[in-house]
Design a protein around this motif. Structure first.
Motif, PDB file in Angstrom:
ATOM      1  N   UNK A 144      -5.765  11.567  -0.817  1.00 38.18           N
ATOM      2  CA  UNK A 144      -4.702  12.271  -0.100  1.00 38.18           C
ATOM      3  C   UNK A 144      -4.374  13.600  -0.759  1.00 38.18           C
ATOM      4  N   UNK A 145      -4.482  13.640  -2.092  1.00 37.57           N
ATOM      5  CA  UNK A 145      -4.170  14.883  -2.798  1.00 37.57           C
ATOM      6  C   UNK A 145      -5.205  15.960  -2.497  1.00 37.57           C
ATOM      7  N   UNK A 146      -6.456  15.547  -2.303  1.00 38.05           N
ATOM      8  CA  UNK A 146      -7.501  16.502  -1.927  1.00 38.05           C
ATOM      9  C   UNK A 146      -7.265  17.019  -0.514  1.00 38.05           C
ATOM     10  N   UNK A 169       4.988   3.136   0.721  1.00 40.58           N
ATOM     11  CA  UNK A 169       5.182   4.325  -0.094  1.00 40.58           C
ATOM     12  C   UNK A 169       4.859   4.000  -1.547  1.00 40.58           C
ATOM     13  N   UNK A 170       4.882   5.019  -2.382  1.00 41.67           N
ATOM     14  CA  UNK A 170       4.486   4.913  -3.787  1.00 41.67           C
ATOM     15  C   UNK A 170       5.721   4.823  -4.676  1.00 41.67           C
ATOM     16  N   UNK A 171       5.775   3.790  -5.519  1.00 44.60           N
ATOM     17  CA  UNK A 171       6.930   3.646  -6.406  1.00 44.60           C
ATOM     18  C   UNK A 171       7.045   4.798  -7.400  1.00 44.60           C
ATOM     19  N   UNK A 214       0.833  -1.199   0.000  1.00 41.56           N
ATOM     20  CA  UNK A 214       0.000   0.000   0.000  1.00 41.56           C
ATOM     21  C   UNK A 214       0.869   1.251   0.000  1.00 41.56           C
ATOM     22  N   UNK A 215       0.527   2.248  -0.831  1.00 38.92           N
ATOM     23  CA  UNK A 215       1.371   3.437  -0.917  1.00 38.92           C
ATOM     24  C   UNK A 215       1.172   4.442   0.203  1.00 38.92           C
ATOM     25  N   UNK A 216      -0.009   4.453   0.838  1.00 37.14           N
ATOM     26  CA  UNK A 216      -0.310   5.463   1.861  1.00 37.14           C
ATOM     27  C   UNK A 216      -1.106   4.830   2.999  1.00 37.14           C
ATOM     28  N   UNK A 217      -1.161   5.488   4.163  1.00 39.76           N
ATOM     29  CA  UNK A 217      -1.998   4.980   5.259  1.00 39.76           C
ATOM     30  C   UNK A 217      -3.469   4.865   4.875  1.00 39.76           C
ATOM     31  N   UNK A 218      -3.972   5.775   4.041  1.00 41.13           N
ATOM     32  CA  UNK A 218      -5.368   5.687   3.617  1.00 41.13           C
ATOM     33  C   UNK A 218      -5.620   4.405   2.833  1.00 41.13           C
ATOM     34  N   UNK A 219      -4.668   3.994   2.026  1.00 41.13           N
ATOM     35  CA  UNK A 219      -4.811   2.742   1.277  1.00 41.13           C
ATOM     36  C   UNK A 219      -4.834   1.544   2.228  1.00 41.13           C
ATOM     37  N   UNK A 220      -4.005   1.586   3.259  1.00 47.17           N
ATOM     38  CA  UNK A 220      -4.034   0.528   4.281  1.00 47.17           C
ATOM     39  C   UNK A 220      -5.407   0.478   4.942  1.00 47.17           C
ATOM     40  N   UNK A 221      -5.950   1.627   5.282  1.00 41.82           N
ATOM     41  CA  UNK A 221      -7.270   1.689   5.917  1.00 41.82           C
ATOM     42  C   UNK A 221      -8.349   1.103   5.007  1.00 41.82           C
ATOM     43  N   UNK A 222      -8.266   1.369   3.706  1.00 46.91           N
ATOM     44  CA  UNK A 222      -9.244   0.812   2.775  1.00 46.91           C
ATOM     45  C   UNK A 222      -9.212  -0.708   2.779  1.00 46.91           C
ATOM     46  N   UNK A 223      -8.015  -1.274   2.801  1.00 46.51           N
ATOM     47  CA  UNK A 223      -7.886  -2.733   2.805  1.00 46.51           C
ATOM     48  C   UNK A 223      -8.450  -3.323   4.096  1.00 46.51           C
ATOM     49  N   UNK A 224      -8.144  -2.713   5.200  1.00 43.22           N
ATOM     50  CA  UNK A 224      -8.641  -3.216   6.479  1.00 43.22           C
ATOM     51  C   UNK A 224     -10.164  -3.112   6.558  1.00 43.22           C
ATOM     52  N   UNK A 232       2.686  22.308   0.086  1.00 43.99           N
ATOM     53  CA  UNK A 232       2.339  21.034   0.717  1.00 43.99           C
ATOM     54  C   UNK A 232       3.518  20.058   0.727  1.00 43.99           C
ATOM     55  N   UNK A 233       3.445  19.090   1.633  1.00 44.55           N
ATOM     56  CA  UNK A 233       4.368  17.945   1.666  1.00 44.55           C
ATOM     57  C   UNK A 233       3.608  16.742   1.141  1.00 44.55           C
ATOM     58  N   UNK A 234       4.112  16.113   0.110  1.00 44.04           N
ATOM     59  CA  UNK A 234       3.342  15.024  -0.504  1.00 44.04           C
ATOM     60  C   UNK A 234       3.357  13.784   0.391  1.00 44.04           C
ATOM     61  N   UNK A 235       2.308  12.947   0.289  1.00 44.06           N
ATOM     62  CA  UNK A 235       2.137  11.815   1.197  1.00 44.06           C
ATOM     63  C   UNK A 235       2.645  10.484   0.661  1.00 44.06           C
ATOM     64  N   UNK A 236       3.475  10.497  -0.383  1.00 42.06           N
ATOM     65  CA  UNK A 236       3.771   9.254  -1.098  1.00 42.06           C
ATOM     66  C   UNK A 236       5.122   8.618  -0.767  1.00 42.06           C
ATOM     67  N   UNK A 237       5.726   9.052   0.317  1.00 40.35           N
ATOM     68  CA  UNK A 237       6.921   8.366   0.773  1.00 40.35           C
ATOM     69  C   UNK A 237       8.206   9.056   0.376  1.00 40.35           C
TER      70      UNK A 237
END
Length: 363
Positions: free
Chosen positions: A312-314, A169-171, A147-157, A343-348
């Motif tokens: 996350x971008x929003x 993080x995001x490749x 998963x690239x972000x914590x939000x993606x982890x939350x979606x899976x859970x 902004x600081x991007x959230x992708x690692x």
């Protein structure tokens, strides 16, 4: 994992985002096979990506070509399964949300092989999008979900997937860091006679936009008004699907004739695209990948959709949803062109590929 595994890609965004993983495989000298499904295949454009990222040639191209979703997915599934058996592949890495992603994951799942899904957990919550169906199904058969972000982890859970989930993080951040040093010197701005900050960079390709005549009409009206009312040059990397629909609707001359429009066809390669994004006033797109890229480059984005799998971008203010109505498009571009860019991007941190291989190869 000491046994041979396969990385399967089929579209340019997949190649770009898996390039850092492939480079890391080469650096570690692991036993892997790079498979190109041929879902989208343009030799010149693919060759440019492979050269820019200094990648080896694919070990095989399945040459499935284009077609309806079911046809393409079935051809990839059949041909990739045969390749897995022929080459004694013991695990598979897929990326993202394409028909190649789904077919690759299904082929491995049917053979009870470990499956790593890079960019797992993204959700638009819109099942009318074929990409959403592909990513959800791939996640639910994968054994390793990167998963690239914590939000993606939350979606899976939230969907009951708790085992095998890793925040990496995001490749794409890895890919951008690799290419970033050359962006400022790229000749594309001079070739197109562009001034930094004086143009909007446009891409438009998703079928929910291009395949609906009324929606395309609204989008063209909005794009035209961005040029007329806001004074921006519009630089469009025109996708083949979009061009085909414009011809079908009888609107190709209308599109090319938008005041201030500069169309690039075939579309520019990834290096030029990133260079154009990096100097744009606003990126105007329906692409999920460009929402991320603009965010990581520090450039405001307006998304020509009513939802996004990149929330996350929003949240950080780098992106705004405009839908397809002309009024909302003009309003969103006007607002984002004036928005602060701090902004600081959230992708690692640009080391996602290292984490992914550390995890995948350890098992």
């Amino acid at each position: 994992m000491g046994k041979r595994f396969a990385i399967i890609v089929g579209t340019r965004p997949e190649i770009i985002k898996m390039a850092p993983v492939i480079r890391e495989c080469e650096r570690r000298k692991v036993d892997y096979r790079l498979v190109h499904s041929g879902q989208h295949y343009d030799h010149a454009m693919d060759r440019a990506i492979f050269e820019q990222f200094q990648l080896p040639d694919p070990h095989v191209n399945l040459r499935v070509g284009s077609g309806r979703h079911g046809e393409v997915t079935a051809r990839i599934l059949e041909r990739f399964e045969a390749y897995i058996l022929q080459e004694d592949i013991r695990a598979v890495l897929v990326h993202g949300d394409t028909n190649t992603t789904l077919a690759g994951a299904l082929a491995a799942a049917k053979l009870n092989l470990p499956i790593g899904h890079v960019e797992a957990g993204l959700r638009s919550f819109d099942r009318t999008m074929p990409e959403e169906v592909n990513r959800v199904l791939a996640d639910h058969v994968a054994t390793h979900l990167f998963a690239p972000t914590p939000a993606a982890v939350d979606n899976l859970r939230a969907e009951g997937i708790k085992n095998g989930v890793y925040l990496t993080g995001q490749t794409a951040a890895d890919a951008i860091e690799f290419l970033r040093p050359g962006l400022a010197e790229h000749p594309i701005l001079n070739e197109l006679h562009l001034k930094p900050g004086a143009y909007v960079y446009l891409t438009l390709h998703r079928q929910e936009n291009t395949d609906h005549r009324e929606r395309m009409d609204f989008l063209i009206q909005g794009i035209e008004r961005v040029g007329k009312e806001l004074g921006f040059t519009i630089v469009c990397a025109l996708h083949p699907r979009t061009r085909g629909r414009l011809i079908e609707y009888g609107w190709l001359d209308r599109f090319y004739g938008i005041p201030g429009m500069r169309v690039v066809f075939p579309p520019v390669d990834v290096f030029a695209s990133l260079a154009l994004q990096s100097q744009a006033a606003v990126v105007l797109t329906d692409s999920g990948g460009l929402q991320e890229e603009a965010c990581m480059l520090g450039v405001p984005c307006v998304t020509l959709r009513e939802n996004t799998e990149r929330p996350e971008t929003l949240a950080i203010g780098s992106n705004r949803l405009a839908g397809y109505h002309p009024d909302t498009i003009v309003e969103a571009v006007s607002m984002m062109a004036r928005a602060p860019r701090g902004w600081t991007h959230p992708y690692g941190d640009g080391r996602a590929s290292i984490r992914i291989l550390d995890i995948f190869l350890a098992e």
